[in-house]
Design a protein around this motif. Sequence first.
Motif, PDB file in Angstrom:
ATOM      1  N   ALA A   1      -3.789   7.834 -14.560  1.00 18.87           N
ATOM      2  CA  ALA A   1      -3.320   6.935 -13.500  1.00 18.87           C
ATOM      3  C   ALA A   1      -2.001   6.264 -13.840  1.00 18.87           C
ATOM      4  O   ALA A   1      -1.351   5.700 -12.958  1.00 18.87           O
TER       5      ALA A   1
ATOM      6  N   MET B   1       4.173   2.284  -5.020  1.00 18.42           N
ATOM      7  CA  MET B   1       2.821   2.191  -5.558  1.00 18.42           C
ATOM      8  C   MET B   1       1.709   2.539  -4.568  1.00 18.42           C
ATOM      9  O   MET B   1       0.720   3.179  -4.946  1.00 18.42           O
TER      10      MET B   1
ATOM     11  N   TYR C   1       1.160   6.235  -4.182  1.00 18.07           N
ATOM     12  CA  TYR C   1       0.738   6.791  -5.466  1.00 18.07           C
ATOM     13  C   TYR C   1      -0.747   6.534  -5.710  1.00 18.07           C
ATOM     14  O   TYR C   1      -1.495   7.443  -6.067  1.00 18.07           O
ATOM     15  N   TYR C   2      -1.185   5.295  -5.520  1.00 22.22           N
ATOM     16  CA  TYR C   2      -2.597   4.983  -5.716  1.00 22.22           C
ATOM     17  C   TYR C   2      -3.481   5.666  -4.679  1.00 22.22           C
ATOM     18  O   TYR C   2      -4.590   6.096  -4.981  1.00 22.22           O
TER      19      TYR C   2
ATOM     20  N   PHE D   1      -4.755   9.241  -5.521  1.00 22.05           N
ATOM     21  CA  PHE D   1      -5.755   9.496  -6.565  1.00 22.05           C
ATOM     22  C   PHE D   1      -6.967  10.244  -6.014  1.00 22.05           C
ATOM     23  O   PHE D   1      -7.492  11.151  -6.654  1.00 22.05           O
TER      24      PHE D   1
ATOM     25  N   SER E   1     -10.485   6.671 -11.380  1.00 22.47           N
ATOM     26  CA  SER E   1      -9.595   5.532 -11.138  1.00 22.47           C
ATOM     27  C   SER E   1      -9.608   5.149  -9.667  1.00 22.47           C
ATOM     28  O   SER E   1      -9.595   3.959  -9.319  1.00 22.47           O
ATOM     29  N   HIS E   2      -9.649   6.167  -8.796  1.00 20.59           N
ATOM     30  CA  HIS E   2      -9.707   5.908  -7.357  1.00 20.59           C
ATOM     31  C   HIS E   2     -10.991   5.182  -6.980  1.00 20.59           C
ATOM     32  O   HIS E   2     -10.983   4.262  -6.144  1.00 20.59           O
TER      33      HIS E   2
ATOM     34  N   LEU F   1     -10.593   1.577  -7.892  1.00 18.18           N
ATOM     35  CA  LEU F   1      -9.748   0.882  -6.915  1.00 18.18           C
ATOM     36  C   LEU F   1     -10.508   0.616  -5.622  1.00 18.18           C
ATOM     37  O   LEU F   1     -10.366  -0.457  -5.014  1.00 18.18           O
TER      38      LEU F   1
ATOM     39  N   ILE G   1      -7.998   0.379 -14.012  1.00 14.55           N
ATOM     40  CA  ILE G   1      -8.113   1.821 -13.688  1.00 14.55           C
ATOM     41  C   ILE G   1      -7.829   2.697 -14.902  1.00 14.55           C
ATOM     42  O   ILE G   1      -7.590   3.900 -14.758  1.00 14.55           O
TER      43      ILE G   1
END
Length: 270
Positions: free
Chosen positions: A135, A188, A191-192, A195, A206-207, A210, A266
């Motif tokens: 991540a 950002m 990008y997030y 995931f 990581s997703h 989040l 994350i």
Amino acid sequence: MEELALIIFTICVQAAVGLMLFTAVAKQLNKDGIFKTAVAPAAGLAIVGLLASFLHLGHPIAAVNTLMGFATSWLSREIWFTSAFTGLTVLAVLLIYFKPAAKKAINIFIILAAVIGLIDVLAMASVYTSSSVAAWQSNSIVVEFYAAAISMGALLFLALSAKEDTGRMRKIVAIAVAAAFVIQAVAMIPYYNGFGASDNLALQQSHAILSSTTPAMVLKWAAILVGAGLLFLPAREKNKDAPIILGATALVVLGQAVGRYLFFAIMIVS
């Protein structure tokens, strides 16, 4: 939290770098300005951050070994640049308080600290982008760190230098904070969001983290957005603007701190 020392380190040092950057800009606009109420807190933040970084390394021997790897290790470079930035900032403070007539030397130390600090932010980001955490393996992290430094530093400068003649700095700060917010969001958020569509198991985990911390993510962006927006309210008399500036500063620092918590939350190693 296990990574609390790193949150303190990155937030404090990046805020200090931003403070020195905008102090350097203000010094160019007001050659006679002292700005000790900005430089002294910058030194304090840098010292706190540096101490937190050494605490995270654990044993003194580990810290010494890390310092020896400047040529090959981003972590070593990060600590060296942080130390240099802290030293230059402290020297500027000492001159301001004990030899204020040495204005040329003070200006040089402030500018040098700002330049070294900006390099330090890159080194700081590179520690994470070169790690095994999927991540973090993106240049978007570099954008995130610089945006945090600029937004926090700009507002802290404005709040701490309320009694100085800051001239056009209110407008410069407003534009800088707004630009930092937009660039940070553009870099950002997509990008997030990407995931979840990745085949990488670490990114999917990581997703999931989040997704479970959506309220914190909303708080991050809402606080930064509202904080930046407050600066565009019609300017009033200097003293009457203080609550607005303080509110904007508190919101942006809160937003960036929450974002840094999520950044470490994350951390899933590939």
